[in-house]
Design a protein around this motif. Structure first.
Motif, PDB file in Angstrom:
ATOM      1  N   GLU A  28       0.831  -1.207   0.000  1.00 30.01           N
ATOM      2  CA  GLU A  28       0.000   0.000   0.000  1.00 30.01           C
ATOM      3  C   GLU A  28       0.868   1.260   0.000  1.00 30.01           C
ATOM      4  O   GLU A  28       0.519   2.263  -0.629  1.00 30.01           O
ATOM      5  CB  GLU A  28      -0.937  -0.016   1.206  1.00 30.01           C
ATOM      6  CG  GLU A  28      -2.024  -1.081   1.099  1.00 30.01           C
ATOM      7  CD  GLU A  28      -2.787  -1.274   2.394  1.00 30.01           C
ATOM      8  OE1 GLU A  28      -3.955  -1.663   2.335  1.00 30.01           O
ATOM      9  OE2 GLU A  28      -2.191  -1.041   3.483  1.00 30.01           O
ATOM     10  N   LYS A  29       2.009   1.206   0.681  1.00 32.04           N
ATOM     11  CA  LYS A  29       2.915   2.349   0.658  1.00 32.04           C
ATOM     12  C   LYS A  29       3.542   2.519  -0.729  1.00 32.04           C
ATOM     13  O   LYS A  29       3.748   3.644  -1.197  1.00 32.04           O
ATOM     14  CB  LYS A  29       3.992   2.182   1.731  1.00 32.04           C
ATOM     15  CG  LYS A  29       3.439   2.298   3.152  1.00 32.04           C
ATOM     16  CD  LYS A  29       4.501   2.036   4.210  1.00 32.04           C
ATOM     17  CE  LYS A  29       3.909   2.183   5.616  1.00 32.04           C
ATOM     18  NZ  LYS A  29       4.881   1.905   6.688  1.00 32.04           N
ATOM     19  N   GLN A  30       3.812   1.394  -1.371  1.00 33.52           N
ATOM     20  CA  GLN A  30       4.298   1.465  -2.746  1.00 33.52           C
ATOM     21  C   GLN A  30       3.259   2.116  -3.647  1.00 33.52           C
ATOM     22  O   GLN A  30       3.593   2.933  -4.522  1.00 33.52           O
ATOM     23  CB  GLN A  30       4.620   0.058  -3.255  1.00 33.52           C
ATOM     24  CG  GLN A  30       5.243   0.037  -4.642  1.00 33.52           C
ATOM     25  CD  GLN A  30       5.394  -1.373  -5.178  1.00 33.52           C
ATOM     26  OE1 GLN A  30       4.531  -2.228  -4.969  1.00 33.52           O
ATOM     27  NE2 GLN A  30       6.493  -1.633  -5.869  1.00 33.52           N
ATOM     28  N   ASP A  31       1.996   1.791  -3.434  1.00 31.89           N
ATOM     29  CA  ASP A  31       0.922   2.409  -4.208  1.00 31.89           C
ATOM     30  C   ASP A  31       0.825   3.910  -3.942  1.00 31.89           C
ATOM     31  O   ASP A  31       0.421   4.675  -4.820  1.00 31.89           O
ATOM     32  CB  ASP A  31      -0.413   1.737  -3.887  1.00 31.89           C
ATOM     33  CG  ASP A  31      -0.504   0.337  -4.460  1.00 31.89           C
ATOM     34  OD1 ASP A  31       0.263   0.022  -5.390  1.00 31.89           O
ATOM     35  OD2 ASP A  31      -1.335  -0.460  -3.966  1.00 31.89           O
ATOM     36  N   GLN A  32       1.178   4.331  -2.724  1.00 28.35           N
ATOM     37  CA  GLN A  32       1.190   5.761  -2.423  1.00 28.35           C
ATOM     38  C   GLN A  32       2.231   6.484  -3.283  1.00 28.35           C
ATOM     39  O   GLN A  32       1.987   7.577  -3.790  1.00 28.35           O
ATOM     40  CB  GLN A  32       1.510   5.974  -0.941  1.00 28.35           C
ATOM     41  CG  GLN A  32       0.448   5.488   0.021  1.00 28.35           C
ATOM     42  CD  GLN A  32      -0.728   6.435   0.086  1.00 28.35           C
ATOM     43  OE1 GLN A  32      -0.559   7.626   0.313  1.00 28.35           O
ATOM     44  NE2 GLN A  32      -1.919   5.907  -0.100  1.00 28.35           N
ATOM     45  N   VAL A  33       3.391   5.853  -3.452  1.00 31.96           N
ATOM     46  CA  VAL A  33       4.424   6.434  -4.309  1.00 31.96           C
ATOM     47  C   VAL A  33       3.921   6.520  -5.747  1.00 31.96           C
ATOM     48  O   VAL A  33       4.105   7.535  -6.435  1.00 31.96           O
ATOM     49  CB  VAL A  33       5.718   5.602  -4.238  1.00 31.96           C
ATOM     50  CG1 VAL A  33       6.782   6.183  -5.168  1.00 31.96           C
ATOM     51  CG2 VAL A  33       6.244   5.552  -2.804  1.00 31.96           C
ATOM     52  N   ARG A  34       3.293   5.462  -6.178  1.00 32.63           N
ATOM     53  CA  ARG A  34       2.728   5.432  -7.531  1.00 32.63           C
ATOM     54  C   ARG A  34       1.708   6.560  -7.719  1.00 32.63           C
ATOM     55  O   ARG A  34       1.667   7.212  -8.768  1.00 32.63           O
ATOM     56  CB  ARG A  34       2.081   4.071  -7.770  1.00 32.63           C
ATOM     57  CG  ARG A  34       1.598   3.797  -9.186  1.00 32.63           C
ATOM     58  CD  ARG A  34       1.176   2.327  -9.267  1.00 32.63           C
ATOM     59  NE  ARG A  34       0.760   1.953 -10.601  1.00 32.63           N
ATOM     60  CZ  ARG A  34      -0.503   1.924 -11.016  1.00 32.63           C
ATOM     61  NH1 ARG A  34      -1.471   2.283 -10.184  1.00 32.63           N
ATOM     62  NH2 ARG A  34      -0.792   1.547 -12.253  1.00 32.63           N
ATOM     63  N   GLN A  35       0.894   6.788  -6.693  1.00 32.58           N
ATOM     64  CA  GLN A  35      -0.114   7.843  -6.785  1.00 32.58           C
ATOM     65  C   GLN A  35       0.533   9.219  -6.882  1.00 32.58           C
ATOM     66  O   GLN A  35       0.074  10.085  -7.635  1.00 32.58           O
ATOM     67  CB  GLN A  35      -1.039   7.784  -5.569  1.00 32.58           C
ATOM     68  CG  GLN A  35      -2.127   8.846  -5.539  1.00 32.58           C
ATOM     69  CD  GLN A  35      -3.101   8.726  -6.704  1.00 32.58           C
ATOM     70  OE1 GLN A  35      -3.349   7.624  -7.192  1.00 32.58           O
ATOM     71  NE2 GLN A  35      -3.632   9.856  -7.157  1.00 32.58           N
ATOM     72  N   VAL A  36       1.613   9.441  -6.143  1.00 32.05           N
ATOM     73  CA  VAL A  36       2.309  10.728  -6.208  1.00 32.05           C
ATOM     74  C   VAL A  36       2.900  10.935  -7.601  1.00 32.05           C
ATOM     75  O   VAL A  36       2.882  12.042  -8.138  1.00 32.05           O
ATOM     76  CB  VAL A  36       3.398  10.812  -5.119  1.00 32.05           C
ATOM     77  CG1 VAL A  36       4.348  11.971  -5.378  1.00 32.05           C
ATOM     78  CG2 VAL A  36       2.743  10.971  -3.744  1.00 32.05           C
ATOM     79  N   PHE A  37       3.437   9.863  -8.187  1.00 33.79           N
ATOM     80  CA  PHE A  37       3.915   9.998  -9.564  1.00 33.79           C
ATOM     81  C   PHE A  37       2.773  10.417 -10.481  1.00 33.79           C
ATOM     82  O   PHE A  37       2.930  11.313 -11.323  1.00 33.79           O
ATOM     83  CB  PHE A  37       4.530   8.690 -10.066  1.00 33.79           C
ATOM     84  CG  PHE A  37       5.053   8.778 -11.475  1.00 33.79           C
ATOM     85  CD1 PHE A  37       6.389   9.028 -11.712  1.00 33.79           C
ATOM     86  CD2 PHE A  37       4.203   8.649 -12.574  1.00 33.79           C
ATOM     87  CE1 PHE A  37       6.878   9.143 -13.013  1.00 33.79           C
ATOM     88  CE2 PHE A  37       4.678   8.764 -13.875  1.00 33.79           C
ATOM     89  CZ  PHE A  37       6.018   9.002 -14.090  1.00 33.79           C
TER      90      PHE A  37
END
Length: 688
Positions: free
Chosen positions: A111-120
């Motif tokens: 889920e934290k990885q998905d947060q990075v993806r969302q910021v991108f």
């Protein structure tokens, strides 16, 4: 070679979508229309000029009191629904609610990885809207501009592999169509050879590697053929710039025409991979010639000045440091060795020589916490020592770790027959300097590091470092999170993920603009910090990519199979034989060092390693036996200063008188790349 994408992000057939892709990019010029909804039949974007919706007249038979109750009830329900949507939407987008971060801290790493993806995705959305196709993006003024008469793809090309790794199908296809239709490097414009190589050539090659689309390789070949003219200098050292139309090199307009050492020595991964893909030896020969010329200067203890002149091939000045104008020279030594499947041991030799010099001349400890840091020799070996350290230096934690393990996990590396106390020492030092770099983040008001810090080493110091006023900016640089990613992959120690997550949260909290874009900062020491109106391409090309990979559980881009160039673009490791061989050696002959290891398996080339006697600093031979390390550092203790392992690094080695014949034998061994770790210190002792 293949790589695995997460199951939730399916692969996509790019070539099958070519006809549709060619028109998609054009829609991005319209700020009011999404590039993807534009192709949907009958889709209409909201028109801000449409009249407001008018309420229907109320039933005249309803009393005013009843009407008020109904209105109150509807307002309550509407407000509750709005807050619920806002709250859920905020969680999905990584928005902090109040001062409680527990909901975010309790996320899984996926889920934290998905947060990075969302910021991108947020970053990319604003770039698409404000500056699509432009080389520069200014988020506060909502503007972009090109560096030259036409676009170089500075942001788009630099971000291609990040989008592919994150499984952002639509974003990648749109960018791919832009590269195919709009990008043309035939322009009468001078570009920096180094920056264009690592960002544009590297970005195109990496996009080809991941997507298998030959269009990217065709663009890379065209660009490479334009850049290669910069290498036509009297010495073979490339000029600082090149005209993309005339393909002629251009001397640096300052610094007496000298090129920076980092810039000329950070072209090898890109052009060697281009040679591998095309079968063209010219690219290979041009970049390895640079390394031969640089080594003929015989830099003391492997440390090089930050300028070299293309006319003579000689170093200019005495300034020695690991930061700007020098950093990636050291980074590419070990990466050249790893990229070519450890078939070029001369670069491993250079790497270990420089490690020795770094420990001997640049390593210090701060007070009061004994943080390891690397300073600078502004006037060379005979001048004073400066406690200044650039954030750029923070790449070196990952470099030490890669050099010690080759990218293997630490448990596997330690069990190998080639593991030695010297490798343990380098690995420990890599953890220590990465811990220091984390402290430069933790020690500021914003939780973000400044561009430069100055360490205190006086015994009465109460703070380990301070930041000068002109050095307080943050450009969203990647070097620290790059080392966190490498060390996590090698150690599996969750502390590196935890540090990376805190850094990511600080980026989101302090570098996000009011309308949701991301930009750099002017001062990390104050809250709220002043925003700069500029987003560097490496924010999305490197920083977010390394954070995404740091939180990845799928082992995307394995370190044992790939190398990252200095702009974060992954390339595969490859066997250069039979077409390409190292064309130089230290004895002046042009022989292949791999052939000089004839009959030896790769894992036996370095069967003799150097072993350090911690008490005396003497060296002794240790043949084929794994070292006995009774108190080896634990991978889960990166924050503990390894003073016992490092305390003797600054001591001068014992000086021994060698005969001329013995010196010649040592140099011959180095020229062949044999027994590298065993003979490095012997040769350095002779030259000291």
């Amino acid at each position: 070679m293949s790589f695995k994408l997460p199951d939730t992000k399916p692969s996509f057939g790019i070539k099958q979508q070519r006809a549709k892709e060619d028109s998609v990019w054009k829609a991005l010029r319209n700020n009011n229309t999404s590039p993807f909804t534009a192709s949907i039949p009958n889709f209409r974007s909201k028109d801000p000029q449409l009249p407001l919706y008018k309420d229907k007249p109320l039933n005249n038979q309803t009393s005013s009191w009843e009407r008020r109750k109904i209105m109150f009830f509807k307002a309550f329900i509407l407000g509750l629904a709005f807050y619920t949507c806002y709250y859920i939407g905020g969680l999905l987008q990584g928005v902090e609610f109040g001062n409680n971060n527990n909901s975010l801290d309790n996320l899984t790493w996926k889920e934290k990885q998905d947060q990075v993806r969302q910021v991108f995705k947020e970053t990319w959305k604003h770039y698409e809207t404000d500056a699509w196709g432009k080389d520069e993006y200014h988020p506060l003024s909502h503007k972009g501009k090109n560096m030259g008469p036409g676009p170089l793809g500075w942001i788009i090309v630099d971000s291609l592999d990040t989008m592919h790794l994150m499984g952002l199908e639509e974003e990648f296809k749109t960018a791919e169509a832009w590269v195919a239709n709009e990008l043309n490097y035939d322009m009468n414009y001078e570009v920096n050879v180094f920056e264009t190589t690592i960002r544009m050539l590297g970005g195109l090659l990496s996009a080809h590697y991941l997507s298998k689309n030959d269009m990217f390789l065709e663009k890379a070949v065209d660009l490479g053929n334009r850049i290669i003219g910069a290498f036509d200098s009297p010495s073979g050292i490339p000029y600082a710039s090149v005209n993309l139309h005339t393909k002629k090199g251009v001397k640096n307009h300052v610094d007496n025409g000298a090129s920076s050492t980092a810039e000329v020595a950070t072209l090898q991964l890109e052009f060697k991979y281009l040679s591998k893909l095309t079968g063209e030896s010219l690219y290979w020969e041009k970049v390895e010639k640079i390394m031969e010329v640089l080594d003929k200067n015989q830099p003391k203890d492997g440390l090089v000045p930050i300028y070299v002149h293309p006319d003579t091939g000689k170093y200019q000045g005495k300034y020695i440091r690991l930061g700007s104008r020098a950093d990636s020279y050291y980074e590419y030594l070990i990466k050249q060795y790893l990229q070519t499947d450890e078939q070029e041991p001369i670069y491993n030799t250079l790497f270990h020589e420089s490690n020795y010099g770094i420990k001997k001349h640049l390593l210090r400890h701060s007070k009061p916490s004994n943080l390891v840091f690397f300073g600078e020799l502004e006037r060379g070996f005979n001048g004073g020592f400066s406690n200044k350290m650039d954030h750029l230096v923070c790449f070196i934690g990952g470099s030490f770790a890669l050099g010690a393990t080759g990218g293997e996990d630490i448990l596997t590396a330690r069990k190998s027959g080639s593991w030695t106390p010297l490798k343990e020492e380098d690995f420990t030092l890599g953890k220590e300097i990465t811990h220091t770099c984390w402290k430069t983040y933790e020690g500021t008001a914003t939780g973000l590091s400044s561009e430069i810090v100055v360490f205190n080493d006086d015994e009465d110091s109460t703070k380990d470092f301070y930041i000068k006023p002109l050095d307080r900016h943050n450009l969203q640089r990647p070097e620290t999170v790059e080392s966190l990613f490498i060390l996590y992959r090698i150690t599996k120690d969750p502390i590196y993920r935890e540090w990376g997550w805190k850094i990511f949260q600080s980026f989101v909290k302090h570098t996000k603009t009011a309308d949701g874009a991301f930009t750099s900062l002017s001062d990390v020491t104050t809250v709220p910090p002043k925003l700069r109106d500029n987003m560097e391409s490496f924010w999305i090309a490197e920083t977010l990519k390394y954070l995404y990979l740091l939180f990845d559980d799928e082992n995307l881009i394995p370190l044992t199979e790939n190398v990252f160039n200095t702009e974060g673009h992954p390339f595969p490791r490859f066997d250069p034989n039979p077409l390409f061989k190292t064309g130089w050696s230290r004895d002046g002959s042009h022989k292949n060092t791999n052939q000089q290891q004839q009959g030896k398996p790769k894992d036996q080339i370095h069967q003799e390693e150097i072993v350090i006697d911690d008490k005396k600093g003497n060296s002794k031979h240790h043949e084929q036996q794994p070292p006995k390390l009774n108190n080896a550092p634990v991978a889960a203790e990166p924050a503990k200063p390894a003073l016992e392992q490092l305390k003797d690094l600054n001591q001068e080695p014992n000086q021994q008188q060698e005969s001329d014949d013995e010196k010649a034998k040592i140099k011959a061994k180095l020229a062949k790349g044999e027994n590298v770790n065993e003979i490095i210190e012997e040769l350095i002792d002779q030259q000291a």
